[in-house]
Motif scaffolding. Structure first.
Motif, mmCIF file in Angstrom:
data_model
loop_
_atom_site.group_PDB
_atom_site.id
_atom_site.type_symbol
_atom_site.label_atom_id
_atom_site.label_comp_id
_atom_site.label_asym_id
_atom_site.label_seq_id
_atom_site.Cartn_x
_atom_site.Cartn_y
_atom_site.Cartn_z
ATOM 1 N N SER A 6 9.280 35.202 22.674
ATOM 2 C CA SER A 6 7.822 35.089 22.688
ATOM 3 C C SER A 6 7.364 34.064 23.719
ATOM 4 C CB SER A 6 7.315 34.695 21.293
ATOM 5 O OG SER A 6 7.703 35.651 20.334
ATOM 6 N N ALA A 7 8.090 32.931 23.806
ATOM 7 C CA ALA A 7 7.732 31.911 24.790
ATOM 8 C C ALA A 7 7.886 32.441 26.214
ATOM 9 C CB ALA A 7 8.604 30.677 24.581
ATOM 10 N N ALA A 8 8.970 33.172 26.477
ATOM 11 C CA ALA A 8 9.183 33.726 27.821
ATOM 12 C C ALA A 8 8.098 34.739 28.172
ATOM 13 C CB ALA A 8 10.564 34.373 27.899
ATOM 14 N N PHE A 9 7.685 35.549 27.214
ATOM 15 C CA PHE A 9 6.648 36.557 27.460
ATOM 16 C C PHE A 9 5.294 35.907 27.719
ATOM 17 C CE2 PHE A 9 3.387 39.552 25.936
ATOM 18 C CZ PHE A 9 3.686 40.633 26.745
ATOM 19 N N ILE A 10 4.960 34.857 26.971
ATOM 20 C CA ILE A 10 3.664 34.197 27.127
ATOM 21 C C ILE A 10 3.604 33.395 28.431
ATOM 22 C CG2 ILE A 10 2.161 32.422 26.138
ATOM 23 C CD1 ILE A 10 3.096 33.343 23.373
ATOM 24 N N LEU A 11 4.736 32.764 28.798
ATOM 25 C CA LEU A 11 4.746 31.921 29.997
ATOM 26 C C LEU A 11 4.854 32.719 31.291
ATOM 27 C CD1 LEU A 11 7.111 29.052 28.797
ATOM 28 C CD2 LEU A 11 4.643 28.914 29.140
ATOM 29 N N ALA A 12 5.191 34.006 31.219
ATOM 30 C CA ALA A 12 5.417 34.804 32.437
ATOM 31 C C ALA A 12 4.217 34.810 33.376
ATOM 32 C CB ALA A 12 5.827 36.217 32.057
ATOM 33 N N PRO A 13 2.976 35.077 32.927
ATOM 34 C CA PRO A 13 1.857 35.100 33.889
ATOM 35 C C PRO A 13 1.389 33.714 34.323
ATOM 36 C CG PRO A 13 1.069 35.577 31.674
ATOM 37 C CD PRO A 13 2.561 35.486 31.575
ATOM 38 N N MET A 14 1.656 32.688 33.496
ATOM 39 C CA MET A 14 1.145 31.348 33.805
ATOM 40 C C MET A 14 2.149 30.530 34.603
ATOM 41 S SD MET A 14 -0.736 30.371 30.209
ATOM 42 C CE MET A 14 0.796 30.537 29.288
ATOM 43 N N MET A 15 3.392 30.474 34.164
ATOM 44 C CA MET A 15 4.437 29.680 34.822
ATOM 45 C C MET A 15 5.687 30.538 34.960
ATOM 46 S SD MET A 15 3.946 25.953 32.996
ATOM 47 C CE MET A 15 3.787 26.603 31.342
ATOM 48 N N PRO A 16 5.772 31.318 36.048
ATOM 49 C CA PRO A 16 6.924 32.242 36.202
ATOM 50 C C PRO A 16 8.270 31.531 36.240
ATOM 51 C CG PRO A 16 5.158 32.770 37.744
ATOM 52 C CD PRO A 16 4.806 31.451 37.131
ATOM 53 N N THR A 17 8.317 30.343 36.865
ATOM 54 C CA THR A 17 9.597 29.630 36.962
ATOM 55 C C THR A 17 10.098 29.223 35.591
ATOM 56 O OG1 THR A 17 8.899 28.779 39.122
ATOM 57 C CG2 THR A 17 10.787 27.714 38.063
ATOM 58 N N ILE A 18 9.195 28.658 34.787
ATOM 59 C CA ILE A 18 9.576 28.262 33.429
ATOM 60 C C ILE A 18 9.943 29.492 32.608
ATOM 61 C CG2 ILE A 18 8.822 27.043 31.367
ATOM 62 C CD1 ILE A 18 9.155 25.270 33.764
ATOM 63 N N SER A 19 9.264 30.590 32.868
ATOM 64 C CA SER A 19 9.572 31.819 32.138
ATOM 65 C C SER A 19 10.973 32.324 32.468
ATOM 66 C CB SER A 19 8.534 32.897 32.467
ATOM 67 O OG SER A 19 8.839 34.106 31.811
ATOM 68 N N ILE A 20 11.372 32.204 33.740
ATOM 69 C CA ILE A 20 12.723 32.616 34.128
ATOM 70 C C ILE A 20 13.774 31.729 33.455
ATOM 71 C CG2 ILE A 20 14.326 32.774 36.078
ATOM 72 C CD1 ILE A 20 11.938 33.596 37.794
ATOM 73 N N LEU A 21 13.496 30.433 33.409
ATOM 74 C CA LEU A 21 14.422 29.522 32.724
ATOM 75 C C LEU A 21 14.511 29.848 31.228
ATOM 76 C CD1 LEU A 21 13.496 26.106 34.418
ATOM 77 C CD2 LEU A 21 15.520 27.536 34.816
ATOM 78 N N THR A 22 13.363 30.157 30.634
ATOM 79 C CA THR A 22 13.357 30.517 29.215
ATOM 80 C C THR A 22 14.114 31.817 28.975
ATOM 81 O OG1 THR A 22 11.157 29.489 29.074
ATOM 82 C CG2 THR A 22 11.875 30.806 27.205
ATOM 83 N N THR A 23 13.987 32.759 29.910
ATOM 84 C CA THR A 23 14.729 34.011 29.789
ATOM 85 C C THR A 23 16.233 33.770 29.885
ATOM 86 O OG1 THR A 23 12.860 35.167 30.811
ATOM 87 C CG2 THR A 23 14.946 36.351 30.691
ATOM 88 N N THR A 24 16.634 32.836 30.748
ATOM 89 C CA THR A 24 18.056 32.479 30.837
ATOM 90 C C THR A 24 18.548 31.894 29.519
ATOM 91 O OG1 THR A 24 17.730 32.007 33.183
ATOM 92 C CG2 THR A 24 19.747 31.174 32.152
ATOM 93 N N VAL A 25 17.736 31.010 28.927
ATOM 94 C CA VAL A 25 18.090 30.455 27.612
ATOM 95 C C VAL A 25 18.170 31.561 26.569
ATOM 96 C CG1 VAL A 25 17.316 28.897 25.787
ATOM 97 C CG2 VAL A 25 17.117 28.203 28.173
ATOM 98 N N LEU A 26 17.267 32.525 26.661
ATOM 99 C CA LEU A 26 17.277 33.653 25.729
ATOM 100 C C LEU A 26 18.569 34.456 25.849
ATOM 101 C CD1 LEU A 26 15.878 35.524 23.678
ATOM 102 C CD2 LEU A 26 14.792 36.670 25.614
ATOM 103 N N PHE A 27 19.017 34.674 27.073
ATOM 104 C CA PHE A 27 20.262 35.409 27.282
ATOM 105 C C PHE A 27 21.450 34.649 26.688
ATOM 106 C CE2 PHE A 27 24.008 36.168 29.996
ATOM 107 C CZ PHE A 27 24.200 37.520 29.728
#
Length: 227
Positions: free
Chosen positions: A177-198
């Motif tokens: 949910s955090a990665a999805f919400i942060l994607a349009p606002m902070m793409p870099t943080i969203s990519i890091l969150t997606t890595t943590v998700l993986f």
């Protein structure tokens, strides 16, 4: 928000009919069945190798009397392993996140080991409630403590499996949910969150396998004390 997070652990229904039975039976359908040919394919060979190795390791510390449980404990391991891993797939339901199911598995197995111990060797089974060399004033207290610990065993079995899987699923959902919400606002943080998700998903796959093994291993240890 909390209710939405825990909605994923509710038993699925279709037109008011619970689908828990389907979720429990489906993993068995996916297992390849042995053929009548002398030479099996690679999948069946790998499956048979895994079952033989696991059964050998599980039965190694047990006495001969406990080897009768080999088929039951191996089936339980495959059942829990397949359910836990299938529950990580999208749009699926994990039955082992329900405490009622885990207690329904833990209590009968624990009770069977206790009954076997009381029937085959009642003196040894009752001797576990009092350590050797205990001072006389501490005997009543230790008997009460050991009795309580004996009856807590099935609760610990069920709660351990439920808590580990539930916590893992919640972490995965919160991180996604955090990665999805942060994607349009902070793409870099969203990519890091997606890595943590993986990484969390890989961790949860390991937890799903380890918790299935720990559940069966503890049942075999309880059996070892009573055979």
């Amino acid at each position: 928000m909390a209710l939405n997070l825990f909605d994923q652990f509710m038993s699925p229904t279709l037109m008011g009919i619970p689908l828990m039975a389907l979720a429990l039976v489906l993993p068995w359908i996916l297992f390849p069945t042995p053929s009548s040919r002398w030479l099996n394919n690679r999948l069946l060979t790998l499956q048979e190798w895994f079952i033989k190795r696991f059964t050998h390791q599980l039965m190694l510390p047990l006495n001969v009397g406990g080897h009768k449980w080999a088929l039951m404990l191996t089936s339980l391991m495959l059942f829990l392993l397949s359910i836990n891993l299938m529950g990580l797939l999208p749009y699926t339901f994990t039955p082992t996140t329900q405490l009622s199911l885990n207690m329904g598995l833990a209590v009968p197995f624990w009770l069977a080991t206790v009954i076997i111990g009381m029937r085959n060797q009642p003196t040894v089974a009752l001797g576990h409630l009092l350590p050797e060399g205990t001072p006389a004033p501490l005997i009543p207290v230790l008997i009460i403590i050991e009795t309580i610990s004996l009856f807590i065993r099935p609760l610990a079995l069920g709660v351990r499996l439920t808590a580990n899987l539930t916590a893992g699923h919640l972490l995965i959902q919160l991180t996604a949910s955090a990665a999805f919400i942060l994607a349009p606002m902070m793409p870099t943080i969203s990519i890091l969150t997606t890595t943590v998700l993986f990484l969390l998903t890989l961790l949860e796959v390991a937890v799903a396998m380890i918790q299935a093994y720990v559940f069966v291993l503890l049942v075999s240890l309880y059996l070892q004390e009573n055979v």
